[in-house]
Design a protein around this motif. Sequence first.
Motif, short mmCIF file in Angstrom:
data_model
loop_
_atom_site.label_atom_id
_atom_site.label_comp_id
_atom_site.label_asym_id
_atom_site.label_seq_id
_atom_site.Cartn_x
_atom_site.Cartn_y
_atom_site.Cartn_z
N GLY A 149 -0.99 -6.91 2.53
CA GLY A 149 -2.38 -7.19 2.24
C GLY A 149 -3.01 -6.01 1.55
N ALA A 150 -3.48 -6.22 0.31
CA ALA A 150 -4.00 -5.10 -0.48
C ALA A 150 -5.49 -5.21 -0.71
CB ALA A 150 -3.26 -5.03 -1.83
N SER A 151 -6.21 -5.68 0.31
CA SER A 151 -7.66 -5.75 0.21
C SER A 151 -8.27 -4.63 1.03
CB SER A 151 -8.15 -7.13 0.66
OG SER A 151 -9.51 -7.32 0.30
N LEU A 152 -9.50 -4.84 1.51
CA LEU A 152 -10.26 -3.77 2.16
C LEU A 152 -9.54 -3.22 3.39
CD1 LEU A 152 -12.99 -2.21 2.21
CD2 LEU A 152 -13.83 -4.01 3.72
N SER A 153 -9.13 -4.09 4.31
CA SER A 153 -8.50 -3.60 5.54
C SER A 153 -7.14 -2.98 5.26
CB SER A 153 -8.36 -4.74 6.56
OG SER A 153 -7.59 -5.80 6.02
N GLY A 154 -6.39 -3.53 4.30
CA GLY A 154 -5.11 -2.95 3.94
C GLY A 154 -5.26 -1.56 3.35
N LEU A 155 -6.26 -1.40 2.48
CA LEU A 155 -6.51 -0.09 1.89
C LEU A 155 -6.90 0.92 2.97
CD1 LEU A 155 -6.97 1.83 -0.51
CD2 LEU A 155 -9.30 0.90 -0.67
N HIS A 156 -7.77 0.53 3.89
CA HIS A 156 -8.17 1.46 4.95
C HIS A 156 -6.99 1.79 5.86
CE1 HIS A 156 -12.59 2.17 4.80
NE2 HIS A 156 -12.50 1.19 3.92
N ALA A 157 -6.10 0.84 6.06
CA ALA A 157 -4.90 1.14 6.85
C ALA A 157 -4.03 2.17 6.15
CB ALA A 157 -4.11 -0.14 7.11
N ALA A 158 -3.87 2.03 4.84
CA ALA A 158 -3.09 3.00 4.07
C ALA A 158 -3.74 4.39 4.13
CB ALA A 158 -2.96 2.53 2.63
N ARG A 159 -5.06 4.43 4.01
CA ARG A 159 -5.76 5.71 4.11
C ARG A 159 -5.54 6.36 5.47
NH1 ARG A 159 -11.51 3.58 1.54
NH2 ARG A 159 -11.02 3.94 -0.68
N GLU A 160 -5.62 5.53 6.52
CA GLU A 160 -5.46 6.06 7.86
C GLU A 160 -4.04 6.58 8.10
OE1 GLU A 160 -7.39 6.81 10.28
OE2 GLU A 160 -9.25 6.03 9.42
N LEU A 161 -3.05 5.91 7.55
CA LEU A 161 -1.67 6.38 7.71
C LEU A 161 -1.53 7.80 7.18
CD1 LEU A 161 0.25 3.15 6.75
CD2 LEU A 161 0.57 4.41 8.88
N ARG A 162 -2.05 8.04 6.00
CA ARG A 162 -1.96 9.39 5.43
C ARG A 162 -2.85 10.37 6.20
NH1 ARG A 162 2.80 8.59 3.53
NH2 ARG A 162 2.97 7.76 1.39
N ALA A 163 -4.04 9.93 6.59
CA ALA A 163 -4.96 10.83 7.29
C ALA A 163 -4.41 11.22 8.66
CB ALA A 163 -6.33 10.15 7.45
N GLN A 164 -3.64 10.32 9.28
CA GLN A 164 -3.10 10.60 10.61
C GLN A 164 -1.69 11.20 10.57
OE1 GLN A 164 -3.75 7.59 13.65
NE2 GLN A 164 -5.51 6.74 12.54
N GLY A 165 -1.28 11.63 9.38
CA GLY A 165 -0.08 12.44 9.28
C GLY A 165 1.20 11.72 8.90
N PHE A 166 1.15 10.43 8.61
CA PHE A 166 2.38 9.74 8.19
C PHE A 166 2.71 10.17 6.76
CE2 PHE A 166 4.45 6.11 6.06
CZ PHE A 166 5.61 6.07 6.82
N ASP A 167 3.88 10.76 6.57
CA ASP A 167 4.27 11.25 5.25
C ASP A 167 5.52 10.56 4.73
OD1 ASP A 167 6.16 12.30 6.92
OD2 ASP A 167 5.80 14.41 6.39
N GLY A 168 5.85 9.41 5.31
CA GLY A 168 7.03 8.67 4.85
C GLY A 168 6.72 7.71 3.73
N ARG A 169 7.61 6.78 3.53
CA ARG A 169 7.46 5.77 2.47
C ARG A 169 6.38 4.77 2.88
NH1 ARG A 169 11.48 0.80 1.38
NH2 ARG A 169 10.73 0.12 -0.68
N LEU A 170 5.43 4.54 1.98
CA LEU A 170 4.33 3.62 2.22
C LEU A 170 4.36 2.54 1.16
CD1 LEU A 170 1.68 2.66 3.49
CD2 LEU A 170 0.49 4.44 2.19
N VAL A 171 4.50 1.29 1.59
CA VAL A 171 4.56 0.15 0.68
C VAL A 171 3.34 -0.74 0.94
CG1 VAL A 171 5.91 -1.83 -0.11
CG2 VAL A 171 7.08 0.22 0.74
N ILE A 172 2.65 -1.13 -0.13
CA ILE A 172 1.49 -2.02 -0.01
C ILE A 172 1.77 -3.28 -0.82
CG2 ILE A 172 -0.98 -2.28 -0.38
CD1 ILE A 172 -1.21 0.78 -0.29
N VAL A 173 1.78 -4.42 -0.13
CA VAL A 173 2.07 -5.71 -0.77
C VAL A 173 0.77 -6.49 -0.90
CG1 VAL A 173 3.35 -7.87 -0.57
CG2 VAL A 173 4.37 -5.74 0.26
N GLY A 174 0.50 -7.00 -2.10
CA GLY A 174 -0.72 -7.78 -2.32
C GLY A 174 -0.45 -9.03 -3.13
N GLU A 175 -0.94 -10.17 -2.65
CA GLU A 175 -0.72 -11.42 -3.39
C GLU A 175 -1.50 -11.46 -4.69
OE1 GLU A 175 -0.88 -16.27 -2.70
OE2 GLU A 175 -1.37 -14.90 -1.07
#
Length: 400
Positions: free
Chosen positions: A8-34
């Motif tokens: 999901g590449a809308s508002l909640s998906g974007l905020h989830a991606a931001r939080e992953l980086r902000a909370q220290g996740f430095d691995g592979r991040l994939v964002i899927v959007g229809e």
Amino acid sequence: MRTVTVVGASLSGLHAARELRAQGFDGRLVIVGEEPHRPYDRPPLSKDFLTGRTGEEQLALTDAEETAHLDAEWLLGVRARCLDARGRAVLLGDGRTVSTDGVIIATGAAARRLPGDPLAGVHTLRTLDDARALRADLAAGPRRIVVIGGGFIGAETASSCARLGHTVTVVEAAPLPLLPQLGPRMAAVCAALHRRGGVELIAGTGVAGLRGSGTVTGVRLADGRTLPADVVVVGIGARPRTDWLDGSTLALHDGVLCDDGCVTALPQVVAVGDVARVGGTRAEHWTSATEQPRVAVANLLAGRTRETFRPLPYFWSDQYGTRIQFAGRYRDGDTVQVTEGDFTDGLPGEDGFLARYERDRRTVAVLGVDRPRAFTRARRELQRDLRQQEERGRAEQAVL
């Protein structure tokens, strides 16, 4: 956890991606959007974008700098087909498979449609492409527009169409628009706003079907009347996008069932936004989509529910030049008192008003109409009272 996939590449998906980086996740991040678009802001679609005061470039929620910072693989224009929890993979509609350690479900909701064959001139308004198509129809000249549904999307779209000079009728099956959310006294205010804005409101009757061969020409009402229509906007709610999760063993019931921390029954799978039913409630509001990801990501990275999310429900709507803000939970039987401002003949005065909903001598919700400062103050008070009640409840439970 080496790979996390946000579906999901809308508002909640974007905020989830931001939080992953902000909370220290430095691995592979994939964002899927229809959708083929990068994340964009949806609230303006029924307002400034529809009237032409906001362009597409102003809807963007990310820029090049943030995109580089997120360091994500964007797989856009492709839908998720299924979740293989056992194999730890997300299968895509184009045949690709994304192997992953963690999944954040953020697929949102889709607009509900009327049954029957599609007709030209009939629109829903959920996505940027929906708004583009409706705006093109509205630009063709004066139109007779029927909006089916008097909820937030319906009311805001009707307001925008009236502002553009079209003849607008709103059909609402309930006796008043926004009746479940606001109760009868305050819902009557929304009905009055339609009338003041030059829009006809037909309430208390449903829609039996549409007329037209290829192109819509009218709307048949349940009471036998037919409304002529050149354009029809269907705003009868949304359904959570969970079809791709059928067979995944996830618990689904009007959304993805989660605990109070956005955690599902499957290991390393959380859900956020319109698709998530968190602690028994599914909220289709901007604030939930932006606030849930912090807790969901923290619990995903921890591998268990360490934090919970129990916010005070909040929404706002802009209709006919009026800002409506509501926080809390209304129930039948709550009493409503206008405590600030002017409320005469069912309409807000020049400076708006603030109303408080009370139950058992406690304020349980507040409504502000063109009264932003007073509403913000009352909302904070309500949030503080809610926290204190929860703390007292936990203390009593600990004693027991």
